[in-house]
Each structure stands twice: as structure tokens, then as C-alpha cells.
Design a protein around this motif. Structure first.
Motif, short mmCIF file in Angstrom:
data_model
loop_
_atom_site.label_atom_id
_atom_site.label_comp_id
_atom_site.label_asym_id
_atom_site.label_seq_id
_atom_site.Cartn_x
_atom_site.Cartn_y
_atom_site.Cartn_z
N LEU A 98 0.83 -1.22 0.00
CA LEU A 98 0.00 0.00 0.00
C LEU A 98 0.86 1.26 0.00
CD1 LEU A 98 -2.91 -0.90 2.42
CD2 LEU A 98 -3.04 -0.56 -0.04
N GLU A 99 1.98 1.19 0.79
CA GLU A 99 2.87 2.36 0.84
C GLU A 99 3.47 2.63 -0.53
OE1 GLU A 99 5.87 2.12 3.84
OE2 GLU A 99 6.87 3.94 3.14
N TRP A 100 3.85 1.54 -1.18
CA TRP A 100 4.43 1.68 -2.52
C TRP A 100 3.42 2.31 -3.47
CZ3 TRP A 100 3.37 -0.43 -7.32
CH2 TRP A 100 4.36 -0.24 -8.28
N LYS A 101 2.20 1.72 -3.34
CA LYS A 101 1.12 2.25 -4.19
C LYS A 101 0.86 3.72 -3.87
CE LYS A 101 -1.83 -1.66 -5.41
NZ LYS A 101 -3.15 -2.26 -5.17
N MET A 102 0.89 3.98 -2.56
CA MET A 102 0.66 5.36 -2.10
C MET A 102 1.71 6.28 -2.69
SD MET A 102 -1.45 6.92 -0.09
CE MET A 102 -1.61 8.40 0.89
N ASN A 103 3.03 5.80 -2.58
CA ASN A 103 4.13 6.59 -3.17
C ASN A 103 3.87 6.83 -4.66
OD1 ASN A 103 5.29 6.61 -0.71
ND2 ASN A 103 7.21 5.64 -1.30
N ALA A 104 3.45 5.76 -5.33
CA ALA A 104 3.16 5.89 -6.77
C ALA A 104 2.04 6.91 -6.97
CB ALA A 104 2.75 4.53 -7.34
C1 LIG Z 1 7.77 5.95 0.05
O1 LIG Z 1 8.26 7.27 0.10
C2 LIG Z 1 8.95 7.60 1.31
C3 LIG Z 1 9.27 9.08 1.29
O2 LIG Z 1 9.83 9.47 0.05
C4 LIG Z 1 10.19 6.70 1.45
O3 LIG Z 1 10.82 6.99 2.62
C5 LIG Z 1 9.75 5.24 1.40
O4 LIG Z 1 10.86 4.40 1.40
C6 LIG Z 1 8.95 4.92 0.18
N1 LIG Z 1 8.41 3.62 0.18
C7 LIG Z 1 8.41 2.76 -0.84
C8 LIG Z 1 7.82 1.44 -0.62
O5 LIG Z 1 8.91 3.07 -1.96
#
Ligand SMILES: *[C@@H]1O[C@H](CO)[C@@H](O)[C@H](O)[C@H]1NC(C)=O
Ligand SMILES: *[C@@H]1O[C@H](CO)[C@@H](O)[C@H](O)[C@H]1NC(C)=O
Ligand SMILES: *[C@@H]1O[C@H](CO)[C@@H](O)[C@H](O)[C@H]1NC(C)=O
Ligand SMILES: *[C@@H]1O[C@H](CO)[C@@H](O)[C@H](O)[C@H]1NC(C)=O
Length: 331
Positions: A98-104
Motif C-alpha cells: 500500500l505504501e508503494w502504491k501510495m508513493n506511486a
Molecule cells: C515511500 O516514500 C517515502 C518518502 O519518500 C520513502 O521513505 C519510502 O521508502 C517509500 N516507500 C516505498 C515502498 O517506496
């Protein structure tokens, strides 16, 4: 025997403690108590042969059942814990996804924001262009309106002009018809004029001085020709002969240079005398007789001047006595 009694006392104490715990709510000592109970059960099993009263045995049995029940519950809790652990792990990995997706998504949002900014700028530009175009359009509209107004004015003038042109064409056609008629008439007149006999004569009498007196009437023969169109006057006979039926004009002047006498001349149309003119000379002589007249003549009619017997006329190179005639128009 003494050792069994001691355990019994300890068990009672524990049981009392537990009863207190149950009445006061669940405590954190549940697991420890269960372990102790298991140990007690082991002791009980070893001292199975002792002589303990049936009440105590019943109590012990109850305690053993409770311990078994607790053990089962503990096992269940451990199972549940393992399941929760697994779910936690799954949740965590899910969370990473979800975090990855969120970042995307965040990236996309950023990208979209950037695009949005670009689009806003383009939109603004477009709006400016649109405003400009609207202004130009308004300008053009007013110019078109002005042109239309002008056009209407011009159309009105054009229509007026066309009407005038039509009217002029009509008048022109009328005039052309009249012109053609006139031209035809002119042609006809030219033709008639060409056909019309040209008759005009003017003669002087003589260069030889006095004529007469004679004993009889004579025809005066004017012999000096000024003009003789149509050759209708004959200086040989002294007669004018009408070449066509028509209206003719005649005039004459004669001079008598004798003194103190009467002068008389006459003019004839065929056999008919049409004038008898007389003048009385004084002592200076040079008396004149002069007259003119218009006659309608048939073709072949004759006009001439006659000097009666006893009278004289005079002429010399000065051209005093003349006889003239013209055809006014044929009939
Ligand atoms: C999501 O973004 C944050 C902030 O830029 C970073 O610290 C984190 O590693 C990223 N996570 C993924 C799964 O790419
Ligand atoms: C001009 O004449 C045309 C044809 O006769 C007519 O249709 C039009 O209305 C006229 N325009 C004006 C302004 O009078
Ligand atoms: C007038 O005469 C000309 C030349 O003869 C001819 O072409 C024309 O049609 C005539 N016009 C009329 C109105 O008679
Ligand atoms: C009289 O008429 C003739 C022509 O017939 C002319 O030659 C002559 O000069 C005229 N005489 C005078 C005085 O004009």
C-alpha cells in the motif's frame, strides 16, 4: 502422612487466594497459578495412596479439572496468537504494498499537479487569446455592421440608379424611335430636296442704254445673266416658263432716264396682265418702277414683262433694271 497434610494446607491457601482473585477480577497471575496447580496435581498423583478424606479429594478433582481447562484455554490462546502473528505479517507486507502504491499515487498526484499547472498556464493563455479574439470579434462585428449600413445605403442608391437607368433606357428607346423617325424624315426630305427642281433667276436688262419707245407693246428681254438655276428664264424670248406646278416669287425694278415723262411697265402671267405700274418723271429723270409678287403657276405657265408702245426703260453696265424670280415650293 504429615507431608500430605502440609500440601493440603498449601492447596487451601492457594484456593483461597484464587477465590479472592476471582472476586477481585482477573489478575496477571493466572498462568503462574496454573503451573503451580499442575505441580500440585503431580504431587496428588504421587500421594494417591494416602488416606485423605473424600471432601478433599473432591476439591482436588475440581482443581485438576480447572487446571486442565486453563491449559486448554492457554493452548487456544497460543493458537490465536500465532494466527494474529500471521495476520500481522500479512498486514505488514500488505502495508508495504500500500505504501508503494501510495508513493506511486503521490508521484502521480505530483505529476498531475505539474500538468495541472501547465494546463492552467495554457488555459490562461487561451483565455487571454479568447478575450483578444472576443474584442476583435466585437470590433469586426461593428465594422461589419458599419459595412452593412453602408451597403444598405449603396443598395438604395443602386436601386435608385437602376430605376433611373431603366427610366433613361425607356426614354432612350422613345428618343431612338423619334430619332429614327426624324432620320427617316430627313432622308425623305433629302430625297424630296434632291428631286425638287431648283429654280431661280436674276437678269439685268442691257448694257446698251435706252430701250424704246416702240409703236407697239414689246416683251422686255433681260439679257445680262446673274443667275439662271433651272434655265427657266430665256433671255432670247424674255419669258420665264414654270418647270413644275408651284408657288413662285417675282420682283423687278426698271429705270426711265428721260425727264418729265410718265414711265409704265407691266407684268403678265400667260396672256393675263397681273400688274400695270407707273411713275411720273420730274425734270431730273431716272425714275424707278419697282414691285414684287407671289404667283401660283401650273407647269408650263409663262411670266414676262411688257413695255407698252410709246414708253421707254433704261439700263447700262450699272445694272439699273433687273428681273428676278424663284420657285418657293412645288405643289
Ligand atoms: C515511500 O516514500 C517515502 C518518502 O519518500 C520513502 O521513505 C519510502 O521508502 C517509500 N516507500 C516505498 C515502498 O517506496
Ligand atoms: C433593391 O431592389 C431589390 C430588387 O428590386 C429589392 O429586393 C431590395 O429590397 C431593394 N433594396 C432596397 C434597399 O430598396
Ligand atoms: C433605329 O434604327 C436602328 C438602325 O436602323 C435600328 O437598329 C433600331 O432597331 C431602330 N430602333 C427603333 C426603336 O426603331
Ligand atoms: C453688272 O453686272 C455684271 C454681271 O452681269 C457685272 O460684271 C458688272 O460689274 C455689274 N456692274 C456694276 C457697275 O456692278
Amino acid at each position: 502422612m504429615r507431608r500430605a497434610a502440609a500440601f493440603l494446607v498449601l492447596l487451601l491457601c492457594l484456593y483461597w487466594t484464587r477465590a479472592q482473585g476471582e472476586s477481585g477480577g482477573v489478575t496477571g497471575n493466572d498462568i503462574t497459578q496454573t503451573e503451580v496447580q499442575s505441580e500440585i496435581l503431580g504431587v496428588i498423583a504421587t500421594s494417591d495412596q494416602t488416606n485423605i478424606t473424600p471432601d478433599i479429594w473432591a476439591e482436588l478433582k475440581e482443581l485438576r479439572d480447572m487446571a486442565i481447562k486453563h491449559s486448554v484455554e492457554l493452548w487456544k490462546l497460543e493458537q490465536e496468537n500465532t494466527a494474529i502473528q500471521a495476520r500481522l505479517t500479512a498486514s505488514e507486507s500488505n502495508n508495504a504494498v500500500l505504501e508503494w502504491k501510495m508513493n506511486a499515487s503521490d508521484k502521480e498526484v505530483e505529476e498531475l499537479k505539474r500538468e495541472n499547472t501547465v494546463l492552467m498556464a495554457r488555459m490562461k493563455t487561451s483565455e487571454n487569446v479568447m478575450e483578444e479574439l472576443k474584442k476583435e470579434n466585437t470590433d469586426l462585428q461593428s465594422r461589419v455592421t458599419a459595412f452593412e449600413d453602408k451597403s444598405t445605403v449603396l443598395e438604395v442608391r443602386m436601386n435608385a440608379s437602376e430605376t433611373e437607368v431603366e427610366e433613361l433606357k425607356r426614354q432612350n428607346a422613345v428618343l431612338e424611335t423619334r430619332m429614327n423617325t426624324s432620320e427617316n424624315e430627313v432622308e425623305e426630305l433629302k430625297r424630296q430636296n434632291a428631286d425638287r427642281p431648283k429654280v431661280a433667276f436674276s437678269f439685268g436688262l442691257t448694257d446698251d442704254g435706252q430701250v424704246g419707245p416702240f409703236s407697239t407693246d414689246i416683251t422686255l428681254k433681260f439679257s445680262k445673266v446673274f443667275t439662271n438655276f433651272g434655265q427657266a428664264y430665256s433671255p432670247t424670248t424674255g419669258h420665264f416658263t414654270a418647270p413644275v406646278r408651284g408657288v413662285y416669287y417675282f420682283s423687278f425694278t426698271t429705270v426711265d432716264n428721260r425727264k418729265s415723262v410718265q414711265s409704265v411697265v407691266t407684268l403678265y402671267h400667260n396672256d393675263k396682265r397681273v400688274l400695270w405700274n407707273q411713275n411720273s418723271n420730274d425734270e431730273h429723270g431716272w425714275n424707278r418702277v419697282s414691285n414684287s409678287l407671289v404667283l401660283q403657276l401650273e407647269k408650263g405657265d409663262e411670266v414676262y414683262m411688257v413695255l407698252h408702245g410709246g414708253y421707254t426703260v433704261y439700263d447700262n453696265s450699272g445694272n439699273h433694271s433687273t428681273f428676278n424670280g424663284i420657285l418657293l415650293f412645288p405643289l
